[in-house]
Design a protein around this motif. Sequence first.
Motif, short mmCIF file in Angstrom:
data_model
loop_
_atom_site.label_atom_id
_atom_site.label_comp_id
_atom_site.label_asym_id
_atom_site.label_seq_id
_atom_site.Cartn_x
_atom_site.Cartn_y
_atom_site.Cartn_z
N ILE A 119 0.88 -1.10 0.07
CA ILE A 119 0.12 0.07 -0.11
C ILE A 119 0.82 1.31 0.00
CG2 ILE A 119 -1.76 1.26 1.16
CD1 ILE A 119 -2.76 -1.31 2.49
N LYS A 120 2.08 1.18 0.78
CA LYS A 120 2.97 2.35 0.87
C LYS A 120 3.46 2.67 -0.46
CE LYS A 120 5.92 5.38 2.85
NZ LYS A 120 5.51 6.60 3.42
N ALA A 121 3.77 1.46 -1.19
CA ALA A 121 4.27 1.76 -2.61
C ALA A 121 3.38 2.47 -3.43
CB ALA A 121 4.77 0.46 -3.09
N LYS A 122 2.10 2.09 -3.62
CA LYS A 122 1.08 2.84 -4.40
C LYS A 122 0.97 4.33 -3.85
CE LYS A 122 -0.65 -0.74 -6.73
NZ LYS A 122 -0.75 -0.63 -8.23
N VAL A 123 0.99 4.55 -2.59
CA VAL A 123 0.94 5.91 -2.13
C VAL A 123 2.04 6.81 -2.40
CG1 VAL A 123 0.26 7.31 -0.12
CG2 VAL A 123 -0.91 5.22 -0.39
N GLU A 124 3.08 6.12 -2.24
CA GLU A 124 4.27 6.95 -2.73
C GLU A 124 4.40 7.23 -4.13
OE1 GLU A 124 7.23 8.11 -1.00
OE2 GLU A 124 5.66 7.86 0.74
N ALA A 125 3.77 6.42 -4.94
CA ALA A 125 3.71 6.73 -6.59
C ALA A 125 2.78 7.76 -6.82
CB ALA A 125 3.45 5.50 -7.17
N ALA A 126 1.89 7.98 -5.92
CA ALA A 126 0.87 9.14 -6.27
C ALA A 126 1.35 10.55 -5.45
CB ALA A 126 -0.38 8.69 -5.76
N CYS A 127 1.90 10.09 -4.16
CA CYS A 127 2.33 11.53 -3.34
C CYS A 127 3.50 11.04 -2.69
CB CYS A 127 1.28 11.49 -2.35
SG CYS A 127 -0.54 11.64 -2.93
N PRO A 128 4.71 11.34 -3.30
CA PRO A 128 5.83 10.96 -2.54
C PRO A 128 6.23 11.63 -1.33
CG PRO A 128 6.24 11.54 -4.99
CD PRO A 128 4.70 12.03 -4.59
N LEU A 129 6.71 10.72 -0.33
CA LEU A 129 7.25 11.40 0.93
C LEU A 129 6.15 12.30 1.78
CD1 LEU A 129 10.79 12.12 0.32
CD2 LEU A 129 9.90 10.28 1.41
N THR A 130 4.96 11.87 1.73
CA THR A 130 3.90 12.56 2.34
C THR A 130 2.83 12.02 3.05
OG1 THR A 130 3.64 13.86 -0.07
CG2 THR A 130 1.89 13.93 1.62
N VAL A 131 2.40 10.56 2.84
CA VAL A 131 1.67 9.88 4.01
C VAL A 131 2.70 8.82 4.75
CG1 VAL A 131 -0.30 8.38 4.07
CG2 VAL A 131 -0.19 10.25 2.25
N SER A 132 2.44 8.80 6.04
CA SER A 132 3.21 8.17 6.83
C SER A 132 2.64 6.71 6.83
CB SER A 132 2.97 8.56 8.37
OG SER A 132 1.77 8.47 8.91
N CYS A 133 3.64 5.89 7.26
CA CYS A 133 3.33 4.25 7.36
C CYS A 133 2.16 4.13 8.40
CB CYS A 133 4.51 3.41 7.64
SG CYS A 133 5.73 3.55 6.47
N ALA A 134 2.45 4.88 9.43
CA ALA A 134 1.52 4.86 10.65
C ALA A 134 -0.17 5.14 10.22
CB ALA A 134 1.90 6.06 11.66
N ASP A 135 -0.08 6.14 9.26
CA ASP A 135 -1.72 6.65 8.82
C ASP A 135 -2.00 5.47 7.88
OD1 ASP A 135 -1.73 8.88 10.57
OD2 ASP A 135 -1.22 10.33 8.63
N ILE A 136 -1.24 4.83 7.33
CA ILE A 136 -1.60 3.70 6.42
C ILE A 136 -2.14 2.56 7.29
CG2 ILE A 136 -0.78 2.11 4.67
CD1 ILE A 136 1.02 4.28 3.34
N ILE A 137 -1.41 2.25 8.18
CA ILE A 137 -1.75 1.26 8.78
C ILE A 137 -3.25 1.70 9.66
CG2 ILE A 137 -1.37 -0.17 11.33
CD1 ILE A 137 1.57 0.26 10.76
#
Length: 342
Positions: A119-137
């Motif tokens: 999931i982090k990889a998908k989010v990074e592709a859209a919004c680099p270095l923006t969304v934390s892993c903690a929020d993704i969890i």
Amino acid sequence: MALMRLLVVVAVAAAVAASCRPALADPAVSALPGLPVAGLAVGFYNESCPQVEDLVLAEMRAFVEKDRTLGPAMLRFMFHDCLARGCDASLMLKSRSHKGEQDAASSYGLRGYDEIEQIKAKVEAACPLTVSCADIIALAARDAVYLSNGPRYAVETGRRDGKVSAKFDAENDLPPPSSNIVDLKTYFSVKGLGWKDLVVLSGSHTIGSAQCSTFASDRLYNFSGKGVQDQSLDKAYAASLREACEPGLDNDTTSLPMDPTSPYDFDLSYYRHVRGNTGLLLSDQALMDDRWTREYVERMAAAASPDEFFADFAVAMTNMGRLEVLTGGSGEIRETCAAYVD
């Protein structure tokens, strides 16, 4: 640090033990919305990454459609992250010296590491270095509930990722499945959570399974170290469990549903099982040993609609999601979640 934590737990245990005596039961309810945490907000990424919640849901939907056991697994993952050192994705950090949270006995059998990274990889592709892993969890846990026919409640975001992961945090802060009601209330009290948070969050056991090694000894074969079955356990249910779980096998990985009626539906069946003395874990059945948690179990078991439980669950998850969070300039936003700490 470990000694100080132990002293705190002992002190709180004494207070909780007193509150569990019928004449002195404390009616305080902390599953009311807690105080807001500066830096956390629903819609935190509305400007910087407006598509993040859709991205997480799409990935979670794909995971669950392929393997429906991943829904409960991802919900459990957030519990383990938040209760040990707070909701900071420290559970994702790896330790070469085997001293991280992943190496604790309480982390045995956890699933979700690879899925969070995907999931982090998908989010990074859209919004680099923006969304934390903690929020993704936290978002993935919410969607795990939703995809199990539960509520899709609002999730506060804005957490940042921690840089420390310690095995002793997971060992000291996560209540074992053999916990009695005093133990459970103690663990939750140390985190600032109350009896209602406990009984509501325990309702997450309406989905998922547990391995025989986590309950067979306490419930079936050696209750209180006396070599007998737990007499509070329904005898017919106990007989079915004995057929599945081999006595004397400490590493029995056979998995059984915590809610055999509807193991993949987020509903009220869990509370009906606890009321009927067919709670799988000792910690489940322990909810009947306290006036306040028992009354909640009985009310949910008799309820015609899950609406009250769903609303309470959203509040309790919000309370847990605020535990020891890092916001603002604290912590970091990592490109990948599974970094090494040593």
